[in-house]
Scaffold this active site. Structure first.
Site, PDB file in Angstrom:
ATOM      1  N   ALA A  13      33.224  47.171  95.559  1.00 38.33           N
ATOM      2  CA  ALA A  13      33.226  47.431  97.005  1.00 38.33           C
ATOM      3  C   ALA A  13      32.105  46.660  97.706  1.00 38.33           C
ATOM      4  CB  ALA A  13      33.060  48.935  97.262  1.00 38.33           C
ATOM      5  N   GLY A  14      31.362  45.856  96.956  1.00 39.42           N
ATOM      6  CA  GLY A  14      30.194  45.162  97.517  1.00 39.42           C
ATOM      7  C   GLY A  14      30.531  43.791  98.071  1.00 39.42           C
ATOM      8  N   ALA A  17      31.783  40.880  95.498  1.00 30.76           N
ATOM      9  CA  ALA A  17      33.174  41.138  95.090  1.00 30.76           C
ATOM     10  C   ALA A  17      34.145  40.780  96.217  1.00 30.76           C
ATOM     11  CB  ALA A  17      33.336  42.605  94.689  1.00 30.76           C
ATOM     12  N   ARG A  92      18.292  42.585  95.863  1.00 32.36           N
ATOM     13  CA  ARG A  92      16.913  42.649  96.368  1.00 32.36           C
ATOM     14  C   ARG A  92      16.887  42.432  97.878  1.00 32.36           C
ATOM     15  NH1 ARG A  92      13.567  37.057  95.214  1.00 32.36           N
ATOM     16  NH2 ARG A  92      15.371  35.669  95.161  1.00 32.36           N
ATOM     17  N   ASP A 159      22.374  28.614  90.380  1.00 25.00           N
ATOM     18  CA  ASP A 159      21.182  27.742  90.397  1.00 25.00           C
ATOM     19  C   ASP A 159      21.588  26.298  90.113  1.00 25.00           C
ATOM     20  OD1 ASP A 159      19.317  30.078  90.569  1.00 25.00           O
ATOM     21  OD2 ASP A 159      20.232  30.513  88.635  1.00 25.00           O
ATOM     22  N   HIS A 192      17.054  33.551  85.575  1.00 27.85           N
ATOM     23  CA  HIS A 192      17.557  33.446  86.954  1.00 27.85           C
ATOM     24  C   HIS A 192      16.509  34.126  87.841  1.00 27.85           C
ATOM     25  CE1 HIS A 192      20.057  33.429  90.447  1.00 27.85           C
ATOM     26  NE2 HIS A 192      20.023  34.746  90.532  1.00 27.85           N
TER      27      HIS A 192
HETATM   28  N1  LIG Z   1      22.950  36.140  89.144  1.00 20.19           N
HETATM   29  C1  LIG Z   1      23.117  35.640  90.352  1.00 20.19           C
HETATM   30  O1  LIG Z   1      23.196  34.407  90.523  1.00 20.19           O
HETATM   31  C2  LIG Z   1      23.228  36.535  91.539  1.00 20.19           C
HETATM   32  C3  LIG Z   1      23.083  37.898  91.421  1.00 20.19           C
HETATM   33  N2  LIG Z   1      23.176  38.712  92.506  1.00 20.19           N
HETATM   34  C4  LIG Z   1      23.036  40.172  92.296  1.00 20.19           C
HETATM   35  O2  LIG Z   1      24.351  40.752  92.288  1.00 20.19           O
HETATM   36  C5  LIG Z   1      24.225  42.153  92.575  1.00 20.19           C
HETATM   37  C6  LIG Z   1      25.273  42.583  93.609  1.00 20.19           C
HETATM   38  O3  LIG Z   1      25.033  41.930  94.831  1.00 20.19           O
HETATM   39  P1  LIG Z   1      25.901  42.274  96.148  1.00 20.19           P
HETATM   40  O4  LIG Z   1      27.344  42.274  95.853  1.00 20.19           O
HETATM   41  O5  LIG Z   1      25.363  41.402  97.213  1.00 20.19           O
HETATM   42  O6  LIG Z   1      25.407  43.758  96.422  1.00 20.19           O
HETATM   43  P2  LIG Z   1      26.126  44.887  97.296  1.00 20.19           P
HETATM   44  O7  LIG Z   1      25.088  45.931  97.538  1.00 20.19           O
HETATM   45  O8  LIG Z   1      26.862  44.321  98.445  1.00 20.19           O
HETATM   46  O9  LIG Z   1      27.210  45.454  96.267  1.00 20.19           O
HETATM   47  C7  LIG Z   1      26.848  46.067  95.083  1.00 20.19           C
HETATM   48  C8  LIG Z   1      27.911  47.096  94.787  1.00 20.19           C
HETATM   49  O10 LIG Z   1      27.620  47.629  93.493  1.00 20.19           O
HETATM   50  C9  LIG Z   1      27.909  49.000  93.559  1.00 20.19           C
HETATM   51  N3  LIG Z   1      27.244  49.688  92.438  1.00 20.19           N
HETATM   52  C10 LIG Z   1      26.015  50.187  92.375  1.00 20.19           C
HETATM   53  N4  LIG Z   1      25.816  50.796  91.190  1.00 20.19           N
HETATM   54  C11 LIG Z   1      26.960  50.673  90.492  1.00 20.19           C
HETATM   55  C12 LIG Z   1      27.393  51.087  89.215  1.00 20.19           C
HETATM   56  N5  LIG Z   1      26.600  51.809  88.402  1.00 20.19           N
HETATM   57  N6  LIG Z   1      28.646  50.778  88.820  1.00 20.19           N
HETATM   58  C13 LIG Z   1      29.462  50.097  89.622  1.00 20.19           C
HETATM   59  N7  LIG Z   1      29.127  49.697  90.856  1.00 20.19           N
HETATM   60  C14 LIG Z   1      27.890  49.967  91.283  1.00 20.19           C
HETATM   61  C15 LIG Z   1      27.431  49.431  94.939  1.00 20.19           C
HETATM   62  O11 LIG Z   1      27.998  50.671  95.332  1.00 20.19           O
HETATM   63  C16 LIG Z   1      27.929  48.259  95.771  1.00 20.19           C
HETATM   64  O12 LIG Z   1      29.252  48.473  96.253  1.00 20.19           O
HETATM   65  C17 LIG Z   1      22.769  42.354  93.034  1.00 20.19           C
HETATM   66  O13 LIG Z   1      22.004  42.872  91.960  1.00 20.19           O
HETATM   67  C18 LIG Z   1      22.321  40.938  93.373  1.00 20.19           C
HETATM   68  O14 LIG Z   1      20.926  40.804  93.289  1.00 20.19           O
HETATM   69  C19 LIG Z   1      23.421  38.202  93.760  1.00 20.19           C
HETATM   70  C20 LIG Z   1      23.588  36.859  93.928  1.00 20.19           C
HETATM   71  C21 LIG Z   1      23.477  35.918  92.833  1.00 20.19           C
HETATM   72  O1  LIG Z   2      18.095  36.026  95.259  1.00 21.09           O
HETATM   73  C1  LIG Z   2      18.704  37.100  95.091  1.00 21.09           C
HETATM   74  O2  LIG Z   2      18.178  38.207  95.010  1.00 21.09           O
HETATM   75  C2  LIG Z   2      20.189  36.999  94.904  1.00 21.09           C
HETATM   76  C3  LIG Z   2      20.379  35.974  93.879  1.00 21.09           C
HETATM   77  O3  LIG Z   2      20.231  36.215  92.708  1.00 21.09           O
HETATM   78  C4  LIG Z   2      20.503  34.591  94.331  1.00 21.09           C
HETATM   79  O4  LIG Z   2      20.828  34.330  95.494  1.00 21.09           O
HETATM   80  O5  LIG Z   2      20.285  33.706  93.496  1.00 21.09           O
END
Ligand SMILES: NC(=O)C1=CN([C@@H]2O[C@H](COP(=O)(O)OP(=O)(O)OC[C@H]3O[C@@H](n4cnc5c(N)ncnc54)[C@H](O)[C@@H]3O)[C@@H](O)[C@H]2O)C=CC1
Ligand SMILES: O=C([O-])CC(=O)C(=O)O
Length: 337
Positions: A13-14, A17, A92, A159, A192
């Site tokens: 739902a985020g 996704a 974050r 990255d 990362h």
């Molecule tokens: N590795 C990478 O390159 C990147 C990682 N991220 C990370 O991805 C994650 C998600 O980011 P967004 O979608 O922007 O956040 P968001 O806050 O929009 O969505 C996160 C969703 O996860 C759900 N959630 C929380 N706990 C959960 C659980 N135990 N089980 C299932 N769902 C759960 C929330 O209810 C929410 O709907 C964050 O930790 C963010 O830092 C974001 C961008 C790049």
């Molecule tokens: O920076 C963040 O917290 C989200 C993320 O992982 C990215 O954009 O690379």
């Protein structure tokens, strides 16, 4: 047509996704002939939002999408999945480092590791996206011992894409018109996080059909050893500062790139970067989830061996390695509380 591939997406739902589901359900990742069953997991308070996402998926009228299971329950979400894309976690906010999320997020990945162990196919391919992605992946794998360690990866493709984009952008300044896709073999080493090492020493730019080493093409070592590295390391923070939300569209695109390449393989002579369980290559710690250059063939990755690494590069790899060891120790302590 073959049986549907069962693809779990957590945090369904985020915001990531929301940018990701369409590409997967449309066939951009697993192929135009591969039917898909989507397993969508989010927490119970997000049930209404998740129902809205399901309605929109139906309204997209996608022929490959055969089934959607939307749930907050692990047994249903993880049952028999072939692919698990673990996005759901807290993002974050401005001023935080990704490791500041460790306490809040790492236990989610302990529970989801246990759920993978119990319910998923033993062949499931797992991509951890939620931050801190490498360490969450380490924990997830630790609690899913029945699934081979090579099936656990974390996302550093964003990255890599950022690094390719910066080089293409820099070349435009001297009227060399290339796209990000003309830049290959940039490596993201390590975490990362802002300690990652985006390494251009083996990168190549395709300029009008000729493969030119990136340093030769850019002709600016000060930039490549300074501002370039810092821009890639801090790009996530820059997006948060601007949007007040973390990257989502580019993260979803990188997830698609990572999974598609894992599924279909890398082009001859080219590698991509993925966080994978280290075998100790390049003097890293065995078992850590570390981003390496990998070749992929037949659904299996292998770390590119034998790259020459300068003393400066070794130092940079050491910094990100040390951070990952610290994160791992903290995460193991949090999970044993
Ligand atoms: N590795 C990478 O390159 C990147 C990682 N991220 C990370 O991805 C994650 C998600 O980011 P967004 O979608 O922007 O956040 P968001 O806050 O929009 O969505 C996160 C969703 O996860 C759900 N959630 C929380 N706990 C959960 C659980 N135990 N089980 C299932 N769902 C759960 C929330 O209810 C929410 O709907 C964050 O930790 C963010 O830092 C974001 C961008 C790049
Ligand atoms: O920076 C963040 O917290 C989200 C993320 O992982 C990215 O954009 O690379």
């Amino acid at each position: 047509m073959s049986e549907p591939l069962r693809v779990l997406i957590t945090g369904a739902a985020g915001q990531i996704a929301y940018s990701l589901l369409y590409s997967i359900a449309k066939g951009d990742v697993f192929g135009a002939n591969q039917p898909i069953a989507l397993h969508l997991l989010d927490i119970e308070v997000m049930n209404n939002v998740l129902n809205g996402v399901v309605m929109e998926l139906q309204d997209c009228a996608l022929p490959l999408l055969k089934e959607v299971i939307a749930t907050h329950e692990y047994p249903k979400a993880f049952k028999d999945v072939d692919v698990a894309i673990l996005v759901g976690a807290m993002p974050r906010r401005e001023g935080m480092e990704r490791k500041d999320l460790l306490k809040a997020n790492v236990k989610i990945f302990k529970g989801q590791g246990e759920a993978l162990n119990q319910y998923a196919k033993k062949t499931a391919k797992i991509l951890v996206v939620g931050n801190p992605a490498n360490t969450n992946c380490f924990i997830c794998r630790k609690y899913a011992p029945s699934i081979p360690s090579e099936n656990f990866t974390c996302l550093t493709r964003l990255d890599q894409n950022r690094a390719q984009g910066q080089i293409a952008q820099k070349l435009k300044e001297s009227n060399v018109l290339v796209s990000s896709l003309d830049v290959s073999n940039v490596t993201i080493w390590g975490n990362h996080s802002s300690t990652q090492y985006p390494d251009v020493n083996h990168a190549v730019v395709n300029i009008q059909g000729k493969a030119v080493p990136a340093r030769e093409a850019v002709k600016d070592d000060n930039y490549l050893d300074g501002a370039f590295i810092e821009t890639v390391q801090k790009r996530g923070a820059a997006v948060i500062a601007a949007r007040k939300l973390s990257s989502a569209m580019s993260a979803a695109k990188a997830i698609c790139d990572h999974m598609r390449d894992w599924w279909t393989g890398t082009a001859a002579g080219q590698w991509v970067s993925m966080g994978v369980v280290s075998d100790g290559s390049y003097a890293t710690e065995t078992g850590l989830v570390f981003s390496f250059p990998v070749n992929i063939s037949g659904g299996a990755w292998s770390i590119v061996q034998g790259l020459s690494i300068s003393d400066k590069a070794k130092e940079r790899i050491g910094i990100t390695l040390n951070e990952l060891v610290e994160e791992k120790n903290d995460a193991v302590a949090v999970c044993s509380d």
